[in-house]
Design a protein around this motif. Structure first.
Motif, PDB file in Angstrom:
ATOM      1  N   THR A   7      49.079  19.560  38.473  1.00  0.00           N
ATOM      2  CA  THR A   7      49.834  20.193  37.395  1.00  0.00           C
ATOM      3  C   THR A   7      51.302  19.799  37.462  1.00  0.00           C
ATOM      4  O   THR A   7      51.920  19.463  36.440  1.00  0.00           O
ATOM      5  CB  THR A   7      49.704  21.730  37.494  1.00  0.00           C
ATOM      6  OG1 THR A   7      48.326  22.064  37.502  1.00  0.00           O
ATOM      7  CG2 THR A   7      50.386  22.416  36.329  1.00  0.00           C
ATOM      8  N   ASN A  26      50.881  18.994  24.184  1.00  0.00           N
ATOM      9  CA  ASN A  26      50.264  18.124  25.201  1.00  0.00           C
ATOM     10  C   ASN A  26      49.023  18.767  25.808  1.00  0.00           C
ATOM     11  O   ASN A  26      48.022  18.101  26.068  1.00  0.00           O
ATOM     12  CB  ASN A  26      51.254  17.837  26.345  1.00  0.00           C
ATOM     13  CG  ASN A  26      52.430  16.983  25.920  1.00  0.00           C
ATOM     14  OD1 ASN A  26      52.280  16.072  25.113  1.00  0.00           O
ATOM     15  ND2 ASN A  26      53.611  17.280  26.452  1.00  0.00           N
ATOM     16  N   ASN A  28      55.008  14.540  31.470  1.00  0.00           N
ATOM     17  CA  ASN A  28      55.232  15.023  30.096  1.00  0.00           C
ATOM     18  C   ASN A  28      56.713  15.228  29.806  1.00  0.00           C
ATOM     19  O   ASN A  28      57.187  14.920  28.717  1.00  0.00           O
ATOM     20  CB  ASN A  28      54.488  16.342  29.868  1.00  0.00           C
ATOM     21  CG  ASN A  28      53.005  16.137  29.635  1.00  0.00           C
ATOM     22  OD1 ASN A  28      52.571  15.068  29.205  1.00  0.00           O
ATOM     23  ND2 ASN A  28      52.218  17.159  29.937  1.00  0.00           N
ATOM     24  N   HIS A  66      55.764  32.210  31.830  1.00  0.00           N
ATOM     25  CA  HIS A  66      55.095  30.913  31.940  1.00  0.00           C
ATOM     26  C   HIS A  66      53.640  31.150  32.331  1.00  0.00           C
ATOM     27  O   HIS A  66      53.351  31.568  33.451  1.00  0.00           O
ATOM     28  CB  HIS A  66      55.818  30.057  32.994  1.00  0.00           C
ATOM     29  CG  HIS A  66      55.170  28.723  33.220  1.00  0.00           C
ATOM     30  ND1 HIS A  66      55.388  27.981  34.352  1.00  0.00           N
ATOM     31  CD2 HIS A  66      54.322  27.979  32.456  1.00  0.00           C
ATOM     32  CE1 HIS A  66      54.690  26.843  34.278  1.00  0.00           C
ATOM     33  NE2 HIS A  66      54.035  26.827  33.140  1.00  0.00           N
ATOM     34  N   ASN A  87      50.101  29.319  32.775  1.00  0.00           N
ATOM     35  CA  ASN A  87      49.395  28.024  32.778  1.00  0.00           C
ATOM     36  C   ASN A  87      47.944  28.113  33.251  1.00  0.00           C
ATOM     37  O   ASN A  87      47.225  27.128  33.212  1.00  0.00           O
ATOM     38  CB  ASN A  87      50.180  26.944  33.556  1.00  0.00           C
ATOM     39  CG  ASN A  87      50.264  27.205  35.044  1.00  0.00           C
ATOM     40  OD1 ASN A  87      49.833  28.245  35.524  1.00  0.00           O
ATOM     41  ND2 ASN A  87      50.848  26.273  35.771  1.00  0.00           N
ATOM     42  N   ASN A 147      53.254  17.799  34.596  1.00  0.00           N
ATOM     43  CA  ASN A 147      54.446  18.377  33.946  1.00  0.00           C
ATOM     44  C   ASN A 147      55.611  17.399  33.960  1.00  0.00           C
ATOM     45  O   ASN A 147      56.324  17.236  32.965  1.00  0.00           O
ATOM     46  CB  ASN A 147      54.898  19.640  34.694  1.00  0.00           C
ATOM     47  CG  ASN A 147      54.077  20.889  34.396  1.00  0.00           C
ATOM     48  OD1 ASN A 147      54.264  21.925  35.020  1.00  0.00           O
ATOM     49  ND2 ASN A 147      53.150  20.804  33.447  1.00  0.00           N
ATOM     50  N   ASN A 175      50.857  26.626  28.740  1.00  0.00           N
ATOM     51  CA  ASN A 175      50.443  25.225  28.884  1.00  0.00           C
ATOM     52  C   ASN A 175      49.294  25.150  29.885  1.00  0.00           C
ATOM     53  O   ASN A 175      48.904  26.152  30.481  1.00  0.00           O
ATOM     54  CB  ASN A 175      51.636  24.308  29.250  1.00  0.00           C
ATOM     55  CG  ASN A 175      52.249  24.625  30.610  1.00  0.00           C
ATOM     56  OD1 ASN A 175      51.831  25.546  31.308  1.00  0.00           O
ATOM     57  ND2 ASN A 175      53.271  23.873  30.973  1.00  0.00           N
TER      58      ASN A 175
END
Lengths: 118, 118, 118
Positions: B18, A73, B25, A9, A11, B22, A42
């Motif tokens: 964030t 997004n 979304n 992950h 970000n 998240n 993301n």
């Protein structure tokens, strides 16, 4: 042993160096055929796909089977002006756009992927 | 498909934007009935519950089913003077105080919750 | 209940305070016999093992059963000059060197360890 599965992950832009280094060490350690690697990008990390610095290293990892997924997004939010957002057409060919990175992160863990936040 | 389950681990104040983004979304993507969302706040992140900036957004997410849990150990450490720590009575009503955030994070993963560190 | 299992992933020096605090709170909450704690240190976090500040606290946690593992790839990268890298012989005795931290992080999750990124 069954194939290892891992989701990275990413970000933040600053996390790419660590993430890519982890992936290189992992493949060196177990071999590219022994592990399924998925990267979900993301937030501001998605900027890395329209800059040049890391694309070469990413491309090499993609050639070894790593899957790079980017959150739509997040792409939509990364704009430098009213008409200067990241267009999906500008992304490198090894990148796969997914609707929502966060959903993918949850699904992959339910499928048995380990979670790593570099 | 069975309901998705996710635990957001928020330990820094800077991570709230964030984390909440998240969550928004995620609910937009799959619907609030398709996912169990638990937020465990520990460390300096707990300060956000006595400030005004994010409470409105948190409240809306709580109304959609997100559970906000805050670590009692962390509350006790967040003091601005000998008599100015965060009292549990000052917390918004949607927040649930738990004895130790770290224990909850481990238990929830054992129950099948995906882990996300925003 | 079966024993709790948790892996702490520490890759930045600044994360040690939080990580060790989490471990102390966890053991206080559930007792040292109720939880298997593994710490995987990679990246710049490995520097902490050759400094003095935190070794006392780490040693106490190791005495309570916490296992400290350090990534050999990361040790090799932490150099202050051509002949001044971290040698494995200089590490405290409670530290176990493993070939690749990232591989261990994935394996431990496959064995049911919860993942925590402090």
């Amino acid at each position: 042993m069954s194939k290892m599965k891992v989701l990275f992950h990413v970000n933040q832009k600053e996390s790419w160096d660590t993430a890519l280094g982890n992936m290189i060490n992992l493949i060196k350690d177990v071999g590219e055929d022994a592990v399924d690697i998925v990267v979900v990008a993301n937030g501001p990390s998605v900027m890395a796909f329209i800059e040049q610095d890391l694309l070469g290293m990413m491309n090499e990892l993609a050639d070894k089977g790593a899957v790079f997924e980017v959150c739509r997004n997040s792409l939509k939010k990364m704009c430098f002006g009213p008409d200067a957002c990241i267009s999906e057409a500008s992304l490198p060919s090894f990148v796969k756009v997914i609707p929502a990175g966060i959903t993918e992160i949850i699904k992959k863990q339910a499928e048995g992927y380990a979670y790593v936040k570099p």
